[in-house]
Design a protein around this motif. Structure first.
Motif, PDB file in Angstrom:
ATOM      1  N   ARG A  46       0.822  -1.191   0.000  1.00 19.85           N
ATOM      2  CA  ARG A  46       0.000   0.000   0.000  1.00 19.85           C
ATOM      3  C   ARG A  46       0.870   1.260   0.000  1.00 19.85           C
ATOM      4  O   ARG A  46       0.640   2.184  -0.785  1.00 19.85           O
ATOM      5  CB  ARG A  46      -0.867  -0.010   1.248  1.00 19.85           C
ATOM      6  N   TYR A  51      -0.524  -1.355  -7.169  1.00 18.78           N
ATOM      7  CA  TYR A  51      -1.894  -1.626  -7.527  1.00 18.78           C
ATOM      8  C   TYR A  51      -1.904  -2.669  -8.627  1.00 18.78           C
ATOM      9  O   TYR A  51      -1.445  -2.417  -9.733  1.00 18.78           O
ATOM     10  CB  TYR A  51      -2.604  -0.351  -7.975  1.00 18.78           C
ATOM     11  N   SER A  64     -14.139  -9.071  -9.788  1.00 15.79           N
ATOM     12  CA  SER A  64     -13.681  -7.681  -9.810  1.00 15.79           C
ATOM     13  C   SER A  64     -13.230  -7.219  -8.434  1.00 15.79           C
ATOM     14  O   SER A  64     -12.706  -6.135  -8.286  1.00 15.79           O
ATOM     15  CB  SER A  64     -14.802  -6.771 -10.295  1.00 15.79           C
ATOM     16  N   THR A  66     -14.965  -6.142  -6.199  1.00 17.99           N
ATOM     17  CA  THR A  66     -15.743  -4.955  -5.844  1.00 17.99           C
ATOM     18  C   THR A  66     -17.152  -5.386  -5.459  1.00 17.99           C
ATOM     19  O   THR A  66     -17.737  -6.254  -6.104  1.00 17.99           O
ATOM     20  CB  THR A  66     -15.828  -3.985  -7.048  1.00 17.99           C
ATOM     21  N   LYS A  84     -20.130   3.167   5.840  1.00 19.50           N
ATOM     22  CA  LYS A  84     -18.744   3.333   6.250  1.00 19.50           C
ATOM     23  C   LYS A  84     -18.226   2.045   6.897  1.00 19.50           C
ATOM     24  O   LYS A  84     -17.108   1.599   6.622  1.00 19.50           O
ATOM     25  CB  LYS A  84     -18.648   4.486   7.240  1.00 19.50           C
ATOM     26  N   GLU A  87     -17.754  -0.679   4.343  1.00 16.97           N
ATOM     27  CA  GLU A  87     -16.560  -0.366   3.546  1.00 16.97           C
ATOM     28  C   GLU A  87     -15.289  -0.841   4.281  1.00 16.97           C
ATOM     29  O   GLU A  87     -14.424  -1.492   3.703  1.00 16.97           O
ATOM     30  CB  GLU A  87     -16.515   1.145   3.339  1.00 16.97           C
ATOM     31  N   GLU A  88     -15.227  -0.534   5.576  1.00 14.35           N
ATOM     32  CA  GLU A  88     -14.073  -0.941   6.379  1.00 14.35           C
ATOM     33  C   GLU A  88     -13.980  -2.456   6.475  1.00 14.35           C
ATOM     34  O   GLU A  88     -12.907  -3.040   6.399  1.00 14.35           O
ATOM     35  CB  GLU A  88     -14.189  -0.363   7.809  1.00 14.35           C
ATOM     36  N   GLU A  91     -12.934  -4.195   3.256  1.00 13.70           N
ATOM     37  CA  GLU A  91     -11.510  -3.976   3.002  1.00 13.70           C
ATOM     38  C   GLU A  91     -10.667  -5.085   3.637  1.00 13.70           C
ATOM     39  O   GLU A  91      -9.623  -5.455   3.105  1.00 13.70           O
ATOM     40  CB  GLU A  91     -11.104  -2.607   3.549  1.00 13.70           C
ATOM     41  N   ARG A  96     -13.287  -3.806  -2.407  1.00 15.13           N
ATOM     42  CA  ARG A  96     -13.716  -2.417  -2.385  1.00 15.13           C
ATOM     43  C   ARG A  96     -15.229  -2.367  -2.497  1.00 15.13           C
ATOM     44  O   ARG A  96     -15.859  -3.318  -2.963  1.00 15.13           O
ATOM     45  CB  ARG A  96     -13.113  -1.659  -3.550  1.00 15.13           C
ATOM     46  N   VAL A  97     -15.792  -1.248  -2.081  1.00 19.92           N
ATOM     47  CA  VAL A  97     -17.243  -1.111  -2.115  1.00 19.92           C
ATOM     48  C   VAL A  97     -17.617   0.174  -2.840  1.00 19.92           C
ATOM     49  O   VAL A  97     -17.001   1.207  -2.605  1.00 19.92           O
ATOM     50  CB  VAL A  97     -17.826  -1.054  -0.680  1.00 19.92           C
ATOM     51  N   VAL A  98     -18.567   0.093  -3.752  1.00 17.98           N
ATOM     52  CA  VAL A  98     -19.166   1.316  -4.286  1.00 17.98           C
ATOM     53  C   VAL A  98     -20.614   1.321  -3.828  1.00 17.98           C
ATOM     54  O   VAL A  98     -21.238   0.272  -3.709  1.00 17.98           O
ATOM     55  CB  VAL A  98     -19.109   1.404  -5.827  1.00 17.98           C
ATOM     56  N   TYR A  99     -21.128   2.526  -3.512  1.00 18.36           N
ATOM     57  CA  TYR A  99     -22.490   2.562  -2.997  1.00 18.36           C
ATOM     58  C   TYR A  99     -23.328   3.631  -3.681  1.00 18.36           C
ATOM     59  O   TYR A  99     -22.820   4.539  -4.316  1.00 18.36           O
ATOM     60  CB  TYR A  99     -22.525   2.722  -1.474  1.00 18.36           C
TER      61      TYR A  99
ATOM     62  N   ILE B  74     -17.823   8.950   4.355  1.00 16.57           N
ATOM     63  CA  ILE B  74     -19.268   8.994   4.139  1.00 16.57           C
ATOM     64  C   ILE B  74     -20.003   8.992   5.475  1.00 16.57           C
ATOM     65  O   ILE B  74     -21.179   9.350   5.540  1.00 16.57           O
ATOM     66  CB  ILE B  74     -19.713   7.824   3.225  1.00 16.57           C
ATOM     67  N   TYR B  99     -20.097   5.987  -5.132  1.00 12.45           N
ATOM     68  CA  TYR B  99     -19.201   6.729  -4.268  1.00 12.45           C
ATOM     69  C   TYR B  99     -18.449   5.823  -3.310  1.00 12.45           C
ATOM     70  O   TYR B  99     -18.814   4.681  -3.085  1.00 12.45           O
ATOM     71  CB  TYR B  99     -19.908   7.869  -3.518  1.00 12.45           C
ATOM     72  N   ARG B 119     -13.619   0.456 -13.694  1.00  8.80           N
ATOM     73  CA  ARG B 119     -15.068   0.307 -13.834  1.00  8.80           C
ATOM     74  C   ARG B 119     -15.587   1.302 -14.875  1.00  8.80           C
ATOM     75  O   ARG B 119     -16.778   1.427 -15.067  1.00  8.80           O
ATOM     76  CB  ARG B 119     -15.790   0.555 -12.506  1.00  8.80           C
TER      77      ARG B 119
END
Lengths: 338, 338
Positions: A46, A51, A64, A66, A84, A87-88, A91, A96-99, B74, B99, B119
């Motif tokens: 990191r 990446y 993916s 995700t 939140k 998301e944590e 991880e 990863r999370v998209v919302y 968030i 997001y 994405r």
């Protein structure tokens, strides 16, 4: 950006390249790599800005890494905190999370599911809006990993994580009766979702258990699309029209906040003139004098459990995903308002 | 789900198929289709559950009609409200928004940008974490649509929308001086981002303008990764160690909420013992007795402007995207705490 290779990271972390590769591909546990080494490799990778070429990985693995999270309204602190925490939590699994928000609109929910599918998310965490049954059913039929949170759909067989709403409201009502309150109004939202029905059931059940005759006038259903001032007026009118009320039970935290404004406007004292209890805790309730009693949902436990269930589905090699229903217990936080 | 075609929608809306096609491809304005017709078509399409094959459209147009929004956290109501407003605003242009949060961690920010790129989002709205200069610069070099919000990066030439932080704090300080407060402490976060520096500059400038000698002891910088209780203790200690203080200026709303807890614990009265003012409004401030004075950011205007700028970039046919810097004015909301 300078490219950092797996070999570079191995050197920096003082481990073999294969170890780095296993860790970064989420196989540390399987390959019996110690947590200390795993953590160090992730940290080094990191910091070095490593990446992996996700598109290449996606093409190779079909994953993916995700997740898509669809909440009711990200502007509501309950959903914002839930997002939140999820998301944590995700991880930790390397996801990863998209919302995005449905605002309780089924068409928007359908569009979001489609959009996330086309963006190739591996799994879905959804607080379904009313009338999303068909869309969720379709995901289930396609054997896509899905976990519902905060609510469920009685007609769809899909994993979900939520609190025992009825039980939690009963507990809150028992607390009010214990403190001697008898005339308890109920303020909820005019929305056809199971968790709100269950909360109302908890209220009705508690009254009936006490042998109290139901007075429909003291149940207020506020339209979901209310304007702030309209709602404050409606709650104030409930209090003015029913001077016998000695307590108000709010079915959600945002309604309770509006209620506090109504009580303020009427210059009524809490708890002397009116006791207050709310479903869902909120920062305000801890510090608003004299402290507002609330039913706290275990947001962290909900997030952890939902992500764990989804991960099981994502990693499953079974031809048919299994369904798990988890009901967690909410906690009554007694403060000065009752 | 039954497939609904453009022809079906045209029939239901009573217009030509070409009209439906133009509207759904975001060309209503260009083709001079009236807003009434546009609205009807969208409504009908939505109710019918029509969803164009986005992947096919993406392949044809190279556009995904999705924006990526990267916020700090968030879980903070300011960002949650911002996200919600941006989502609503982007919807007006036919764009969806996904997001995610950086938690002020640059590595996480970098990963999120990469993830969103893979994405295939069309554009980025970003509240940059410290040290994200290189990643943003790279997006700019690739000529990807980007708008920064809430803060900017002095070293990167990219469009941004934010409030005039320095000016807003000066205005708040002038209000405190007007009310006769002289010993004003400043509570901020220990984070190297431009908007927090600007807020501190506003405080320092106001003192200097009044000819007040700087006392560094009454400037408290709380670590970003604080635990709630630690922060409450730090603010309480500031008040105990500096009994001459007659007002506290909080540089963010979450710090002010912690401050209210500290003041509560010390059993100090607002504003008699200590006046309070906060940057960023919050639901709590409106209803917490006696009402907390705050500097309200125009969240809606920020969202509208940021989305509009990004849309211009997304639709631009220029070979090099232009840069626009927008500074909006915050609003002082005076309540009982000052």
């Amino acid at each position: 950006m300078k490219k950092v290779s797996i070999k570079d990271i191995a050197q920096m972390a003082g481990v073999a390249s294969s170890t780095v590769s296993f860790v970064l591909n989420g196989k540390a546990r399987k390959m019996r790599i110690s947590e200390t080494v795993e953590k160090r490799v992730i940290e080094v990778a990191r910091n070095a800005g490593y990446y992996p070429n996700q598109l290449a990985i996606s093409l190779r693995t079909g994953k993916s890494k995700t997740l898509g999270l669809i909440v009711e309204n990200i502007g509501n602190p309950f959903f914002a905190t839930l997002a939140k925490t999820i998301e944590e939590e995700a991880e930790q699994y390397g996801y990863r999370v998209v919302y995005c928000s449905t605002e309780n609109n089924a068409s928007k929910g359908k569009e979001l599911i489609n959009m996330l599918s086309q963006r190739q998310v591996d799994g879905y965490l959804i607080t379904p809006a009313p009338h999303m049954e068909d869309d969720i059913q379709q995901l289930v039929q396609l054997n896509r990993p899905v976990v519902l949170i905060d609510r469920y759909l009685p007609s769809v067989d899909v994993s979900h994580v939520l609190v025992n709403n009825t039980e939690a409201v009963s507990q809150g009502m028992a607390h009010l009766f214990d403190r001697g309150y008898k005339e308890i109004g109920f303020v909820t939202v005019d929305l056809d979702v199971i968790q709100m029905e269950e909360r109302l059931d908890g209220y009705l059940g508690a009254l009936s258990k006490q042998g109290i005759r139901l007075n429909k006038d003291i149940i207020l259903k506020i339209p979901y699309t209310h304007q702030r001032d309209e709602a404050v007026e409606l709650i104030a009118a409930l209090l003015k029209d029913n001077p016998q009320l000695d307590a108000l039970f709010f079915a959600t935290n945002y309604l309770a906040i509006l209620g506090l404004e109504s009580i303020n406007r009427l210059k009524m004292a809490i708890p002397q003139d009116i006791a207050v209890i709310s479903f869902d805790d909120h920062d305000i309730f801890r510090i608003y004098p004299p402290g507002i009693t609330s039913i706290q949902q275990p947001v962290e436990a909900i997030a952890k459990k939902a992500v764990a269930l989804l991960m099981e589905q994502c990693e499953s090699t079974e031809s048919k995903l299994s369904t798990t229903e988890v009901e967690l217990t909410a906690k009554l936080i007694v403060r000065g308002s009752t």
